[in-house]
Design a protein around this motif. Sequence first.
Motif, PDB file in Angstrom:
ATOM      1  N   ILE A   9       0.853  -1.117  -0.165  1.00 32.10           N
ATOM      2  CA  ILE A   9      -0.031   0.039   0.019  1.00 32.10           C
ATOM      3  C   ILE A   9       0.873   1.301  -0.202  1.00 32.10           C
ATOM      4  O   ILE A   9       0.538   2.116  -0.647  1.00 32.10           O
ATOM      5  CB  ILE A   9      -0.828  -0.072   1.182  1.00 32.10           C
ATOM      6  CG1 ILE A   9      -1.955  -1.177   0.963  1.00 32.10           C
ATOM      7  CG2 ILE A   9      -1.417   1.417   1.380  1.00 32.10           C
ATOM      8  CD1 ILE A   9      -2.774  -1.616   2.145  1.00 32.10           C
ATOM      9  N   VAL A  12       2.691   1.815  -3.529  1.00 34.02           N
ATOM     10  CA  VAL A  12       1.537   1.927  -4.571  1.00 34.02           C
ATOM     11  C   VAL A  12       1.131   3.529  -4.624  1.00 34.02           C
ATOM     12  O   VAL A  12       1.179   4.225  -5.072  1.00 34.02           O
ATOM     13  CB  VAL A  12       0.482   1.172  -4.535  1.00 34.02           C
ATOM     14  CG1 VAL A  12      -0.565   1.671  -5.491  1.00 34.02           C
ATOM     15  CG2 VAL A  12       0.941  -0.366  -4.952  1.00 34.02           C
ATOM     16  N   ILE A  13       0.729   3.894  -3.094  1.00 37.48           N
ATOM     17  CA  ILE A  13       0.434   5.536  -3.122  1.00 37.48           C
ATOM     18  C   ILE A  13       1.465   6.245  -3.160  1.00 37.48           C
ATOM     19  O   ILE A  13       1.074   7.274  -3.796  1.00 37.48           O
ATOM     20  CB  ILE A  13      -0.324   5.287  -1.521  1.00 37.48           C
ATOM     21  CG1 ILE A  13      -1.450   4.638  -1.337  1.00 37.48           C
ATOM     22  CG2 ILE A  13      -0.488   6.912  -1.166  1.00 37.48           C
ATOM     23  CD1 ILE A  13      -2.005   4.561   0.004  1.00 37.48           C
ATOM     24  N   CYS A  16       1.786   6.483  -6.946  1.00 36.13           N
ATOM     25  CA  CYS A  16       0.721   7.300  -7.708  1.00 36.13           C
ATOM     26  C   CYS A  16       0.653   8.617  -7.260  1.00 36.13           C
ATOM     27  O   CYS A  16       0.208   9.592  -8.096  1.00 36.13           O
ATOM     28  CB  CYS A  16      -0.641   6.514  -7.303  1.00 36.13           C
ATOM     29  SG  CYS A  16      -0.698   4.684  -8.145  1.00 36.13           S
ATOM     30  N   LEU A  32      -4.804  13.556  -2.012  1.00 39.37           N
ATOM     31  CA  LEU A  32      -5.002  12.624  -3.058  1.00 39.37           C
ATOM     32  C   LEU A  32      -6.398  13.018  -3.704  1.00 39.37           C
ATOM     33  O   LEU A  32      -7.406  13.262  -2.909  1.00 39.37           O
ATOM     34  CB  LEU A  32      -5.199  11.184  -2.514  1.00 39.37           C
ATOM     35  CG  LEU A  32      -3.555  10.352  -2.321  1.00 39.37           C
ATOM     36  CD1 LEU A  32      -2.777  11.232  -1.314  1.00 39.37           C
ATOM     37  CD2 LEU A  32      -3.816   9.124  -2.046  1.00 39.37           C
ATOM     38  N   VAL A  36      -6.342   9.855  -8.529  1.00 41.56           N
ATOM     39  CA  VAL A  36      -5.199   9.226  -7.900  1.00 41.56           C
ATOM     40  C   VAL A  36      -5.753   8.025  -7.076  1.00 41.56           C
ATOM     41  O   VAL A  36      -5.015   6.942  -7.244  1.00 41.56           O
ATOM     42  CB  VAL A  36      -4.250  10.225  -6.984  1.00 41.56           C
ATOM     43  CG1 VAL A  36      -3.426   9.392  -5.952  1.00 41.56           C
ATOM     44  CG2 VAL A  36      -3.637  11.333  -7.768  1.00 41.56           C
ATOM     45  N   VAL A  40      -4.608   4.106  -7.572  1.00 40.24           N
ATOM     46  CA  VAL A  40      -3.978   3.159  -6.285  1.00 40.24           C
ATOM     47  C   VAL A  40      -4.934   2.093  -6.356  1.00 40.24           C
ATOM     48  O   VAL A  40      -4.328   1.069  -6.120  1.00 40.24           O
ATOM     49  CB  VAL A  40      -4.449   4.204  -5.071  1.00 40.24           C
ATOM     50  CG1 VAL A  40      -4.164   3.537  -3.880  1.00 40.24           C
ATOM     51  CG2 VAL A  40      -3.214   5.241  -5.133  1.00 40.24           C
ATOM     52  N   HIS A  41      -6.359   2.357  -6.393  1.00 41.31           N
ATOM     53  CA  HIS A  41      -7.151   1.050  -6.625  1.00 41.31           C
ATOM     54  C   HIS A  41      -6.748   0.177  -7.389  1.00 41.31           C
ATOM     55  O   HIS A  41      -6.570  -1.093  -7.284  1.00 41.31           O
ATOM     56  CB  HIS A  41      -8.656   1.592  -6.573  1.00 41.31           C
ATOM     57  CG  HIS A  41      -9.636   0.474  -6.629  1.00 41.31           C
ATOM     58  ND1 HIS A  41     -10.361   0.261  -7.776  1.00 41.31           N
ATOM     59  CD2 HIS A  41     -10.049  -0.401  -5.567  1.00 41.31           C
ATOM     60  CE1 HIS A  41     -11.158  -0.783  -7.587  1.00 41.31           C
ATOM     61  NE2 HIS A  41     -10.976  -1.174  -6.358  1.00 41.31           N
ATOM     62  N   ARG A  43      -3.892  -0.369  -9.118  1.00 45.86           N
ATOM     63  CA  ARG A  43      -2.640  -0.810  -8.882  1.00 45.86           C
ATOM     64  C   ARG A  43      -2.588  -1.729  -7.582  1.00 45.86           C
ATOM     65  O   ARG A  43      -1.800  -2.899  -7.751  1.00 45.86           O
ATOM     66  CB  ARG A  43      -1.565   0.206  -8.656  1.00 45.86           C
ATOM     67  CG  ARG A  43      -1.395   0.962 -10.232  1.00 45.86           C
ATOM     68  CD  ARG A  43      -0.395   1.842 -10.395  1.00 45.86           C
ATOM     69  NE  ARG A  43      -0.414   2.501 -11.393  1.00 45.86           N
ATOM     70  CZ  ARG A  43       0.548   3.540 -11.570  1.00 45.86           C
ATOM     71  NH1 ARG A  43       1.363   4.016 -10.634  1.00 45.86           N
ATOM     72  NH2 ARG A  43       0.336   4.293 -12.816  1.00 45.86           N
ATOM     73  N   LEU A  44      -3.243  -1.577  -6.560  1.00 45.64           N
ATOM     74  CA  LEU A  44      -3.363  -2.433  -5.519  1.00 45.64           C
ATOM     75  C   LEU A  44      -4.003  -3.557  -5.789  1.00 45.64           C
ATOM     76  O   LEU A  44      -3.693  -4.592  -5.164  1.00 45.64           O
ATOM     77  CB  LEU A  44      -3.999  -1.650  -4.155  1.00 45.64           C
ATOM     78  CG  LEU A  44      -3.307  -0.780  -3.346  1.00 45.64           C
ATOM     79  CD1 LEU A  44      -4.091  -0.262  -2.389  1.00 45.64           C
ATOM     80  CD2 LEU A  44      -2.141  -1.619  -2.957  1.00 45.64           C
ATOM     81  N   ARG A  63      -3.702   4.999   5.262  1.00 41.85           N
ATOM     82  CA  ARG A  63      -2.824   4.102   4.930  1.00 41.85           C
ATOM     83  C   ARG A  63      -2.858   2.622   6.003  1.00 41.85           C
ATOM     84  O   ARG A  63      -3.134   1.600   5.531  1.00 41.85           O
ATOM     85  CB  ARG A  63      -1.382   4.358   4.798  1.00 41.85           C
ATOM     86  CG  ARG A  63      -1.069   4.938   3.417  1.00 41.85           C
ATOM     87  CD  ARG A  63       0.445   5.265   3.110  1.00 41.85           C
ATOM     88  NE  ARG A  63       1.123   4.291   3.954  1.00 41.85           N
ATOM     89  CZ  ARG A  63       2.404   4.975   4.776  1.00 41.85           C
ATOM     90  NH1 ARG A  63       2.541   6.173   4.811  1.00 41.85           N
ATOM     91  NH2 ARG A  63       2.886   4.012   5.404  1.00 41.85           N
TER      92      ARG A  63
END
Length: 107
Positions: A9, A12-13, A16, A32, A36, A40-41, A43-44, A63
Motif C-alpha cells: 500500500i 503504490v500510494i 501514484c 489525493l 489518484v 491506487v485502487h 494498482r493495489l 494507509r
Amino acid sequence: MSTSIADTIDEVITECAGAPVPVDAVFFEAGLTSSVIVAVHERLQSALGTRFPVGVFFDHPTRQALAEHLTRATAAGQVGPAAVVPEGEWTARSRRDLRTQLRRRKG
C-alpha cells in the motif's frame, strides 16, 4: 502478511501520489484526488492479486486503516482473486464507482 500488505500500500500510494503519504493521514485531506485514488485502487488490486470495491478507500481512509482492513479481509477470504478485465473498461467502472461514493459523501 500484514507488513507485506502495508508495504505494498505504501509503495503504490507513494508511486501514484508522487510523494509519501503519512500512515495516519486521511487520503483526501493529504491531497489525493479521485483520479489518484482510482489509480491506487487499480494498482493495489493488481499488486495484491485481489479485487475489492473502490469504496474501501472511504470506509478505511488512511494507509493504516486500509492495510488493517485488507489484511483482515484477505485472511477471512472476503476479497476475491483479481479478474482479468480490460484496463480501459475497469477504469471507467472504477471512476463511476468513485463518483457515486463522492456524491453520497457530499449529499
